[in-house]
Write a protein that holds these residues in place. Structure first.
Motif, PDB file in Angstrom:
ATOM      1  N   THR A  84       0.843  -1.190   0.000  1.00 20.44           N
ATOM      2  CA  THR A  84       0.000   0.000   0.000  1.00 20.44           C
ATOM      3  C   THR A  84       0.886   1.250   0.000  1.00 20.44           C
ATOM      4  O   THR A  84       2.085   1.160   0.274  1.00 20.44           O
ATOM      5  CB  THR A  84      -0.937   0.005   1.219  1.00 20.44           C
ATOM      6  OG1 THR A  84      -0.157   0.066   2.428  1.00 20.44           O
ATOM      7  CG2 THR A  84      -1.817  -1.238   1.234  1.00 20.44           C
ATOM      8  N   TYR A 127      -5.821   1.614   4.034  1.00 24.35           N
ATOM      9  CA  TYR A 127      -5.688   1.014   2.708  1.00 24.35           C
ATOM     10  C   TYR A 127      -5.912  -0.496   2.756  1.00 24.35           C
ATOM     11  O   TYR A 127      -6.513  -1.079   1.845  1.00 24.35           O
ATOM     12  CB  TYR A 127      -4.318   1.337   2.113  1.00 24.35           C
ATOM     13  CG  TYR A 127      -4.230   2.755   1.618  1.00 24.35           C
ATOM     14  CD1 TYR A 127      -4.656   3.100   0.343  1.00 24.35           C
ATOM     15  CD2 TYR A 127      -3.737   3.771   2.439  1.00 24.35           C
ATOM     16  CE1 TYR A 127      -4.589   4.414  -0.107  1.00 24.35           C
ATOM     17  CE2 TYR A 127      -3.665   5.084   1.998  1.00 24.35           C
ATOM     18  CZ  TYR A 127      -4.095   5.401   0.721  1.00 24.35           C
ATOM     19  OH  TYR A 127      -4.035   6.696   0.278  1.00 24.35           O
ATOM     20  N   ALA A 187     -15.447   3.821   0.864  1.00 28.43           N
ATOM     21  CA  ALA A 187     -15.215   2.379   0.802  1.00 28.43           C
ATOM     22  C   ALA A 187     -16.004   1.657   1.891  1.00 28.43           C
ATOM     23  O   ALA A 187     -16.600   0.595   1.650  1.00 28.43           O
ATOM     24  CB  ALA A 187     -13.719   2.084   0.945  1.00 28.43           C
ATOM     25  N   LYS A 195      -7.849  -2.048   4.754  1.00 29.81           N
ATOM     26  CA  LYS A 195      -9.289  -2.273   4.887  1.00 29.81           C
ATOM     27  C   LYS A 195      -9.993  -2.089   3.543  1.00 29.81           C
ATOM     28  O   LYS A 195     -10.985  -2.774   3.245  1.00 29.81           O
ATOM     29  CB  LYS A 195      -9.872  -1.332   5.941  1.00 29.81           C
ATOM     30  CG  LYS A 195      -9.503  -1.732   7.364  1.00 29.81           C
ATOM     31  CD  LYS A 195     -10.121  -0.795   8.382  1.00 29.81           C
ATOM     32  CE  LYS A 195      -9.823  -1.283   9.800  1.00 29.81           C
ATOM     33  NZ  LYS A 195     -10.380  -0.362  10.829  1.00 29.81           N
ATOM     34  N   ARG A 196      -9.490  -1.180   2.724  1.00 31.81           N
ATOM     35  CA  ARG A 196     -10.041  -1.058   1.368  1.00 31.81           C
ATOM     36  C   ARG A 196      -9.898  -2.381   0.608  1.00 31.81           C
ATOM     37  O   ARG A 196     -10.743  -2.744  -0.223  1.00 31.81           O
ATOM     38  CB  ARG A 196      -9.316   0.054   0.608  1.00 31.81           C
ATOM     39  CG  ARG A 196      -9.652   1.489   1.040  1.00 31.81           C
ATOM     40  CD  ARG A 196      -8.689   2.434   0.335  1.00 31.81           C
ATOM     41  NE  ARG A 196      -8.990   3.838   0.416  1.00 31.81           N
ATOM     42  CZ  ARG A 196      -8.542   4.681   1.350  1.00 31.81           C
ATOM     43  NH1 ARG A 196      -7.800   4.211   2.349  1.00 31.81           N
ATOM     44  NH2 ARG A 196      -8.848   5.966   1.307  1.00 31.81           N
ATOM     45  N   ASP A 238     -12.465   9.129   0.954  1.00 27.02           N
ATOM     46  CA  ASP A 238     -12.406   7.948   0.098  1.00 27.02           C
ATOM     47  C   ASP A 238     -12.508   6.678   0.926  1.00 27.02           C
ATOM     48  O   ASP A 238     -13.191   5.722   0.531  1.00 27.02           O
ATOM     49  CB  ASP A 238     -11.112   7.946  -0.722  1.00 27.02           C
ATOM     50  CG  ASP A 238     -11.045   6.755  -1.660  1.00 27.02           C
ATOM     51  OD1 ASP A 238     -11.756   6.783  -2.683  1.00 27.02           O
ATOM     52  OD2 ASP A 238     -10.305   5.790  -1.361  1.00 27.02           O
ATOM     53  N   PHE A 239     -11.842   6.652   2.076  1.00 30.82           N
ATOM     54  CA  PHE A 239     -11.959   5.494   2.962  1.00 30.82           C
ATOM     55  C   PHE A 239     -13.392   5.335   3.442  1.00 30.82           C
ATOM     56  O   PHE A 239     -13.941   4.221   3.468  1.00 30.82           O
ATOM     57  CB  PHE A 239     -11.006   5.629   4.146  1.00 30.82           C
ATOM     58  CG  PHE A 239     -11.269   4.632   5.243  1.00 30.82           C
ATOM     59  CD1 PHE A 239     -10.950   3.289   5.066  1.00 30.82           C
ATOM     60  CD2 PHE A 239     -11.857   5.021   6.442  1.00 30.82           C
ATOM     61  CE1 PHE A 239     -11.203   2.356   6.074  1.00 30.82           C
ATOM     62  CE2 PHE A 239     -12.117   4.090   7.450  1.00 30.82           C
ATOM     63  CZ  PHE A 239     -11.788   2.756   7.259  1.00 30.82           C
ATOM     64  N   VAL A 257     -12.675  -4.613   1.579  1.00 29.46           N
ATOM     65  CA  VAL A 257     -13.896  -4.166   0.904  1.00 29.46           C
ATOM     66  C   VAL A 257     -13.919  -4.687  -0.531  1.00 29.46           C
ATOM     67  O   VAL A 257     -14.957  -5.124  -1.046  1.00 29.46           O
ATOM     68  CB  VAL A 257     -13.996  -2.618   0.917  1.00 29.46           C
ATOM     69  CG1 VAL A 257     -15.136  -2.146   0.009  1.00 29.46           C
ATOM     70  CG2 VAL A 257     -14.212  -2.104   2.334  1.00 29.46           C
ATOM     71  N   SER A 258     -12.766  -4.683  -1.190  1.00 30.44           N
ATOM     72  CA  SER A 258     -12.695  -5.053  -2.611  1.00 30.44           C
ATOM     73  C   SER A 258     -13.036  -6.515  -2.859  1.00 30.44           C
ATOM     74  O   SER A 258     -13.440  -6.890  -3.957  1.00 30.44           O
ATOM     75  CB  SER A 258     -11.290  -4.770  -3.155  1.00 30.44           C
ATOM     76  OG  SER A 258     -10.363  -5.779  -2.736  1.00 30.44           O
ATOM     77  N   MET A 275     -17.750  -3.371   4.404  1.00 30.91           N
ATOM     78  CA  MET A 275     -16.595  -4.209   4.749  1.00 30.91           C
ATOM     79  C   MET A 275     -17.068  -5.349   5.627  1.00 30.91           C
ATOM     80  O   MET A 275     -17.815  -5.129   6.588  1.00 30.91           O
ATOM     81  CB  MET A 275     -15.531  -3.383   5.489  1.00 30.91           C
ATOM     82  CG  MET A 275     -14.233  -4.160   5.729  1.00 30.91           C
ATOM     83  SD  MET A 275     -13.014  -3.240   6.702  1.00 30.91           S
ATOM     84  CE  MET A 275     -13.578  -3.571   8.388  1.00 30.91           C
TER      85      MET A 275
END
Length: 498
Positions: free
Chosen positions: A200, A235, A456, A237-238, A452-453, A241-242, A461
């Motif tokens: 990241t 990041y 997300a 944690k993103r 942005d976080f 989410v993905s 999540m």
């Protein structure tokens, strides 16, 4: 080339002597720093291969070795060279070594790097030796080495010139070899647990994931102020989410523009991982498996010495509730205290100096740090932290002032920090807004929301456990190192005054 230093008319200054020898070598052999030289065996491989060679016996095998000259005896007849794996003795004598090779001996100083081709034998005294047939100068050292019998004792020089420290101090060399082994073992342990490693950003437009002062820089092309990361959490944690993976980790360098001490360096190594459909109980088990794995990798057992203590990384580790630990240490029952003011008053009556606006949770955490931390010598998980100081953790059912968070302590140090991660996007936004407002009140005016976080998180999540491990402190414990500067190759130092 076969002249001695004295009759060659060289200077008495050690550095000047080396410079003059370099010029003589250039005249005699040309390239003193050749680009191409191929050894056939390392010193450790040689020792293993010929371990059974009998006393006063020649092997009949010709090898090519290379390394730095650490000692020279009898005008270079016996030379010890060291490579990264160990040492080997070189023997040069008129009966076995051609004149052309022996002519180089007076020009060789301690610290020079040479290559040697010759036959392997074991001496009458049991020393594995290479009888030199060819000697090649690979690198002329222009500065004297530290005196070998006393090593490099000055601590400042050891930190500022780590290459010298490792060169002459076997303890330091071993420590950094162990560091490499620990980090590799940590990575393999996580991979064996099914975690995927990702990378990241180190440069971030908004810093977050922890409370710390960042380092600030500027990106010229983007015309954007940026920050060196203080944590990779938001990041990673993103990534959850993905849906890329349900188990993600990163071993990373973090940067915090704060104090320097025996346990703090402005840049340091962290491992952070996140595990979907797990909670903080699962992360405790993961920590215990990690610690056992690393102790076995370094020591071959789970027990080892740190200073005058005998530590054990054998799990399971005790679970200690923070309110219960403080009550046992001070008699103050924080669960029976309802307000911030009552908490501050109880602490003051017990003799603690408390900030006038400290919250219930901040008071609890402060007293824990003052009275309990230092007593946690063997590994232990301290659970149930105040929500006031844990903006990313889920509440303990039935006790909304506490969260499902633990920190792992050993030798009185915090080594790991983990949560049952908050994944309610509404609650997450509210806590991050509160955290930002607190930062502004402290004068951190650049602290902003990471929208942005939060976007997300709005995507959703999964419930997850998250864990951060202070790799440097863990290495300190496993290598019996009292200072973080002992296990960081090139620690940050104040500019040396002229």
């Amino acid at each position: 080339m076969n002249q001695t230093t004295e009759n060659a008319g060289l200077s008495s200054d050690a550095t000047e002597v080396r410079a003059q020898k370099l010029e003589l070598l250039r005249e005699q052999i040309g390239d003193v720093y050749p680009a191409h030289f191929h050894r056939t065996i390392t010193n450790a491989e040689l020792a293993e291969k010929y371990a059974g060679l009998e006393l006063d016996t020649e092997s009949g095998d010709t090898v090519t070795v290379a390394g730095r000259v650490f000692s020279s005896r009898n005008s270079g007849m016996f030379i010890d060279i060291h490579d990264a794996s160990g040492k080997i003795q070189i023997f040069s004598h008129k009966d076995t070594t051609p004149e052309e090779a022996r002519a180089l001996l007076p020009m060789i100083d301690l610290g020079d790097i040479i290559g040697v081709t010759g036959e392997v034998r074991r001496t009458k005294r049991g020393e594995l030796t290479v009888n030199a047939k060819e000697i090649t100068m690979l690198c002329k050292s222009l500065l004297p080495m530290p005196e070998k019998y006393h090593g490099l004792a000055d601590i400042e020089t050891r930190y500022r010139k780590r290459y010298l420290d490792i060169m002459v101090n076997e303890e330091s060399k071993l420590r950094f070899q162990q560091r490499s082994r620990i980090v590799s073992s940590l990575r393999r342990c996580l991979e064996d647990e099914g975690f995927m490693e990702v990378e990241t950003p180190m440069l971030q437009p908004i810093y977050g994931g922890a409370t710390a002062e960042p380092f600030k820089t500027h990106h010229n092309t983007l015309k954007l102020d940026m920050y060196l990361r203080i944590a990779p959490e938001l990041y990673l944690k993103r990534v959850l989410v993905s849906g890329l993976t349900d188990k993600v980790f990163e071993i990373n360098r973090n940067f915090r523009n704060e104090g320097v001490s025996t346990r703090h360096n402005p840049e340091f190594t962290m491992m952070e991982c996140y595990w979907a459909y797990a909670d903080y109980e699962d992360m405790m088990g993961l920590v215990e498996r990690m610690f056992e794995t690393l102790a076995l990798a370094v020591h071959g057992k789970t027990e080892f010495e740190f200073g005058d203590k005998q530590l054990s990384f054998e799990g399971p580790f005790p679970r200690v509730s923070m309110p219960a630990a403080v009550k046992e240490a001070t008699g103050i029952d924080f669960l029976a205290i309802k307000t911030d003011e009552e908490a501050r008053e109880a602490a003051r009556k017990a003799g603690f100096e408390i900030e006038k606006d400290a919250t219930w949770g901040e008071v609890l955490a402060f007293i824990f740090e003052e009275k309990v931390e230092a007593t946690l010598i063997q590994p232990a998980h301290v659970i149930h932290f105040p929500k006031d100081i844990s903006p990313f953790a889920k509440e303990v059912p039935g006790e909304p002032r506490l969260v499902e968070r633990f920190e792992t302590y050993c030798n009185g140090w915090e080594i790991g920090n983990a949560f049952s991660e908050l994944n309610d996007p509404i609650e997450q936004r509210a806590r991050m807004v509160e955290q930002m407002e607190q930062a502004h009140a402290r004068g951190e005016t650049e602290k902003t929301l990471d929208e942005d976080f939060l976007d997300a998180m709005d995507q959703g999540m999964p419930p997850a456990g998250g864990l951060g491990i202070g790799v440097d402190r863990l290495i300190m414990l496993l290598t019996n190192s009292p200072s973080i500067r002992d296990i960081i190759l090139f620690p940050a130092r104040r500019h040396k005054a002229d």
